[in-house]
Design a protein around this motif. Sequence first.
Motif, PDB file in Angstrom:
ATOM      1  N   HIS A 228       0.811  -1.220   0.000  1.00  0.00           N
ATOM      2  CA  HIS A 228       0.000   0.000   0.000  1.00  0.00           C
ATOM      3  C   HIS A 228       0.847   1.273   0.000  1.00  0.00           C
ATOM      4  CE1 HIS A 228       0.734  -0.544   4.381  1.00  0.00           C
ATOM      5  NE2 HIS A 228       0.669   0.773   4.405  1.00  0.00           N
ATOM      6  N   GLU A 229       2.182   1.116   0.045  1.00  0.00           N
ATOM      7  CA  GLU A 229       3.076   2.271   0.018  1.00  0.00           C
ATOM      8  C   GLU A 229       3.686   2.503  -1.363  1.00  0.00           C
ATOM      9  OE1 GLU A 229       4.603   1.941   4.669  1.00  0.00           O
ATOM     10  OE2 GLU A 229       5.572   0.733   3.115  1.00  0.00           O
ATOM     11  N   ALA A 230       3.127   1.838  -2.374  1.00  0.00           N
ATOM     12  CA  ALA A 230       3.671   1.953  -3.736  1.00  0.00           C
ATOM     13  C   ALA A 230       3.716   3.400  -4.214  1.00  0.00           C
ATOM     14  CB  ALA A 230       2.846   1.105  -4.698  1.00  0.00           C
ATOM     15  N   LYS A 231       2.746   4.190  -3.785  1.00  0.00           N
ATOM     16  CA  LYS A 231       2.684   5.585  -4.245  1.00  0.00           C
ATOM     17  C   LYS A 231       3.894   6.394  -3.785  1.00  0.00           C
ATOM     18  CE  LYS A 231      -0.152   7.036  -0.286  1.00  0.00           C
ATOM     19  NZ  LYS A 231      -1.441   7.625   0.130  1.00  0.00           N
ATOM     20  N   LEU A 232       4.594   5.905  -2.747  1.00  0.00           N
ATOM     21  CA  LEU A 232       5.777   6.624  -2.268  1.00  0.00           C
ATOM     22  C   LEU A 232       6.894   6.632  -3.310  1.00  0.00           C
ATOM     23  CD1 LEU A 232       6.032   5.377   1.445  1.00  0.00           C
ATOM     24  CD2 LEU A 232       5.064   7.530   0.606  1.00  0.00           C
ATOM     25  N   LEU A 233       6.847   5.687  -4.254  1.00  0.00           N
ATOM     26  CA  LEU A 233       7.880   5.616  -5.287  1.00  0.00           C
ATOM     27  C   LEU A 233       7.537   6.441  -6.525  1.00  0.00           C
ATOM     28  CD1 LEU A 233       8.756   1.814  -5.158  1.00  0.00           C
ATOM     29  CD2 LEU A 233      10.231   3.701  -4.455  1.00  0.00           C
ATOM     30  N   GLU A 234       6.296   6.871  -6.626  1.00  0.00           N
ATOM     31  CA  GLU A 234       5.869   7.558  -7.840  1.00  0.00           C
ATOM     32  C   GLU A 234       6.582   8.889  -8.059  1.00  0.00           C
ATOM     33  OE1 GLU A 234       1.617   7.753  -7.787  1.00  0.00           O
ATOM     34  OE2 GLU A 234       1.378   5.560  -7.903  1.00  0.00           O
ATOM     35  N   PHE A 235       7.069   9.502  -6.975  1.00  0.00           N
ATOM     36  CA  PHE A 235       7.759  10.784  -7.114  1.00  0.00           C
ATOM     37  C   PHE A 235       9.027  10.640  -7.965  1.00  0.00           C
ATOM     38  CE2 PHE A 235      10.593   9.039  -4.043  1.00  0.00           C
ATOM     39  CZ  PHE A 235      11.771   9.769  -4.138  1.00  0.00           C
ATOM     40  N   LEU A 236       9.587   9.426  -8.031  1.00  0.00           N
ATOM     41  CA  LEU A 236      10.808   9.213  -8.801  1.00  0.00           C
ATOM     42  C   LEU A 236      10.630   9.588 -10.268  1.00  0.00           C
ATOM     43  CD1 LEU A 236      11.893   5.734  -7.398  1.00  0.00           C
ATOM     44  CD2 LEU A 236      13.114   7.894  -7.073  1.00  0.00           C
ATOM     45  N   PHE A 237       9.417   9.436 -10.788  1.00  0.00           N
ATOM     46  CA  PHE A 237       9.186   9.649 -12.211  1.00  0.00           C
ATOM     47  C   PHE A 237       8.433  10.951 -12.489  1.00  0.00           C
ATOM     48  CE2 PHE A 237       9.860   5.153 -11.509  1.00  0.00           C
ATOM     49  CZ  PHE A 237      10.879   4.906 -12.402  1.00  0.00           C
ATOM     50  N   GLN A 238       8.379  11.811 -11.488  1.00  0.00           N
ATOM     51  CA  GLN A 238       7.841  13.148 -11.698  1.00  0.00           C
ATOM     52  C   GLN A 238       8.956  14.059 -12.197  1.00  0.00           C
ATOM     53  OE1 GLN A 238       6.238  14.228  -7.885  1.00  0.00           O
ATOM     54  NE2 GLN A 238       4.535  12.782  -8.022  1.00  0.00           N
ATOM     55  N   GLU A 239       8.582  15.048 -13.005  1.00  0.00           N
ATOM     56  CA  GLU A 239       9.587  15.989 -13.501  1.00  0.00           C
ATOM     57  C   GLU A 239      10.180  16.769 -12.332  1.00  0.00           C
ATOM     58  OE1 GLU A 239       9.645  18.254 -17.570  1.00  0.00           O
ATOM     59  OE2 GLU A 239       8.680  19.538 -16.082  1.00  0.00           O
ATOM     60  N   TYR A 240      11.497  16.837 -12.303  1.00  0.00           N
ATOM     61  CA  TYR A 240      12.192  17.570 -11.235  1.00  0.00           C
ATOM     62  C   TYR A 240      13.278  18.407 -11.898  1.00  0.00           C
ATOM     63  CZ  TYR A 240      12.974  18.108  -6.204  1.00  0.00           C
ATOM     64  OH  TYR A 240      13.034  18.592  -4.909  1.00  0.00           O
ATOM     65  N   GLY A 241      12.855  19.534 -12.461  1.00  0.00           N
ATOM     66  CA  GLY A 241      13.692  20.324 -13.336  1.00  0.00           C
ATOM     67  C   GLY A 241      13.151  20.170 -14.746  1.00  0.00           C
ATOM     68  N   LYS A 242      13.605  21.013 -15.655  1.00  0.00           N
ATOM     69  CA  LYS A 242      13.060  21.013 -17.023  1.00  0.00           C
ATOM     70  C   LYS A 242      13.534  19.786 -17.793  1.00  0.00           C
ATOM     71  CE  LYS A 242      12.457  24.056 -21.005  1.00  0.00           C
ATOM     72  NZ  LYS A 242      12.801  25.384 -21.585  1.00  0.00           N
ATOM     73  N   GLY A 243      12.572  18.929 -18.140  1.00  0.00           N
ATOM     74  CA  GLY A 243      12.874  17.783 -18.984  1.00  0.00           C
ATOM     75  C   GLY A 243      13.636  16.663 -18.313  1.00  0.00           C
ATOM     76  N   VAL A 244      13.652  16.598 -17.001  1.00  0.00           N
ATOM     77  CA  VAL A 244      14.377  15.540 -16.299  1.00  0.00           C
ATOM     78  C   VAL A 244      13.578  15.098 -15.077  1.00  0.00           C
ATOM     79  CG1 VAL A 244      15.727  17.201 -14.944  1.00  0.00           C
ATOM     80  CG2 VAL A 244      16.588  14.886 -15.252  1.00  0.00           C
ATOM     81  N   THR A 245      13.479  13.803 -14.864  1.00  0.00           N
ATOM     82  CA  THR A 245      12.812  13.287 -13.663  1.00  0.00           C
ATOM     83  C   THR A 245      13.833  13.179 -12.547  1.00  0.00           C
ATOM     84  OG1 THR A 245      13.261  10.967 -14.192  1.00  0.00           O
ATOM     85  CG2 THR A 245      11.224  11.936 -15.081  1.00  0.00           C
ATOM     86  N   ILE A 246      13.346  13.051 -11.328  1.00  0.00           N
ATOM     87  CA  ILE A 246      14.277  12.904 -10.205  1.00  0.00           C
ATOM     88  C   ILE A 246      15.038  11.585 -10.312  1.00  0.00           C
ATOM     89  CG2 ILE A 246      12.666  11.835  -8.559  1.00  0.00           C
ATOM     90  CD1 ILE A 246      13.975  13.747  -6.442  1.00  0.00           C
ATOM     91  N   TYR A 247      14.387  10.570 -10.888  1.00  0.00           N
ATOM     92  CA  TYR A 247      15.075   9.289 -11.110  1.00  0.00           C
ATOM     93  C   TYR A 247      16.276   9.485 -12.035  1.00  0.00           C
ATOM     94  CZ  TYR A 247      15.998   4.547 -12.726  1.00  0.00           C
ATOM     95  OH  TYR A 247      16.620   3.363 -13.041  1.00  0.00           O
ATOM     96  N   GLU A 248      16.053  10.183 -13.145  1.00  0.00           N
ATOM     97  CA  GLU A 248      17.137  10.420 -14.106  1.00  0.00           C
ATOM     98  C   GLU A 248      18.230  11.282 -13.486  1.00  0.00           C
ATOM     99  OE1 GLU A 248      14.442  10.371 -18.202  1.00  0.00           O
ATOM    100  OE2 GLU A 248      14.659  12.219 -17.018  1.00  0.00           O
ATOM    101  N   ARG A 249      17.827  12.272 -12.741  1.00  0.00           N
ATOM    102  CA  ARG A 249      18.787  13.177 -12.103  1.00  0.00           C
ATOM    103  C   ARG A 249      19.722  12.400 -11.163  1.00  0.00           C
ATOM    104  NH1 ARG A 249      19.013  18.556 -11.397  1.00  0.00           N
ATOM    105  NH2 ARG A 249      16.971  18.913 -12.346  1.00  0.00           N
ATOM    106  N   LEU A 250      19.134  11.545 -10.339  1.00  0.00           N
ATOM    107  CA  LEU A 250      19.921  10.823  -9.339  1.00  0.00           C
ATOM    108  C   LEU A 250      20.756   9.711  -9.956  1.00  0.00           C
ATOM    109  CD1 LEU A 250      17.275  10.615  -6.461  1.00  0.00           C
ATOM    110  CD2 LEU A 250      19.187  12.218  -6.670  1.00  0.00           C
TER     111      LEU A 250
END
Length: 507
Positions: A228-250
Amino acid sequence: MAESIDSKLQIVMFPWLALGHIIPFLNLSNELAKKGHKISFLLPKNAQIKLQNLNLYPNLITFHTLKIPHIHGLPYGAETTADVPRSLETLLATAMDELYDEIKSFLQNLKPHFVFFDFAHWVTEIALEIGDINTICYKLTSPATSAISLIRSPEKSVFMASTAAEKVRPPPEIGGIKTLCYKTVCPATSAYSLVRSPEKSVFMASTAAEKVRPPPGYPSTTVVLHEHEAKLLEFLFQEYGKGVTIYERLTKGMTLCDAIALKTCREIEGTFGDYIATQFKKPVLYTGPVLPDPEKGPLAEHGLSNWLEKFEPGSVVFCAFGSQLILEKKQFQELVLGLELTGLPFLVVLKPPEGTNSVEEALPEGFKERVQEKGLVLACWVPQLKILTHKSVGCFVSHCGYGSMWESLALCDCQLVLLPSANDQTLSARMMEQDLKVGVEVKKDENGWFSKESLCKAVKCVMDKDSQVGCLVKENHRKWKEVLSSPGFMSNYIDSFIQILYELLVK
């Protein structure tokens, strides 16, 4: 290792624009400066003013002021995450990325040995480019023999007094600028979250069970997220900067850097560090927890010293969730009502909940009159470590931010109640409860909500003198604190860390 005057490292620190990242970088800077190394610390003006008193070696740690560009939609004057709601952090990341040219110029002029970063993955590109320029310069002007032999201190007395290791150490420019990705969250977060498919479409189309399934080879069956905590991982694929997700950034930062450093010790999180080293094929260094020395003196702020002195030793419950977390009003009310249910004196320090202007207006009806002097709710800055080490405080209800986790584990004797809300905090809480067995996590429902009853139960579980669980976590906490506070434990980690930095320069 003995070090001559000209062998000191020149390091640039460039943390993400959040106090929760800047402060750990500054704590590490103090430890490095203590050994004589020079630090250039990049941060915005207001953060510089706030943290000036934490710079213990101003002769060696130089603050370089960054002027954060204004991005459309970003509040004017915003410099750190403390200045914006979470929804606008992506714009702040865009602003940081626009510092590329300024950072490049700064590094070209300074030519440090290392740049430590976390979110600015593009620093690795700059370092490689400057390193290529240096390499071409050496090839055009002289062979490697001349480069390594002649670019050093000309003083015979200095050379002859050096150790063998120092005599053969190459000059700084031989290896160009090295980049080090410094992780200030629990290693389990990187191991669990970043070693997975990078495709957003694949992730979003997965079931909850698939989303939280640990990656292959992940070294724990307990430090995991529940379905039930799966939504905690969804932020990884949100845009965090122009054209880059936090997953890609890290992941880009960890893939392209020369080494990864973890703000932890092998004794507690070494299995996760080994896994990260294997997955990213990088050297993984350990700095130790890098904790500041506890401040001495009375609690002068807000009359807290006098308030705490009214209660028996070890009887007060202290609850604090850091500088970023903002609860929904309903959860805020469940929290304070749960503390009231314990019957124990309590001190709460939280930001006003969502949709309110103050904690006062968010309190449940009649609450303030009922608790009177036994409960205190504040929305201002307080010296957390001073409170945790006060003799009247016996329990810490924590959001399990990484800094708070280490402070509570290594520097105080409080019983620990764990109430995380984010991905990294949840994994820290699981490690503390399941692996180290030093605290109790508050139970939540499938929507991620806790009740006043579940909070009360967790607090009573660790605070009741006859509780077997309370006795167990207290003893385990005592043992780990003893290890972490043993003479030389922290300083040995820093010494080893510095030694490996020198070795990286030669590679």
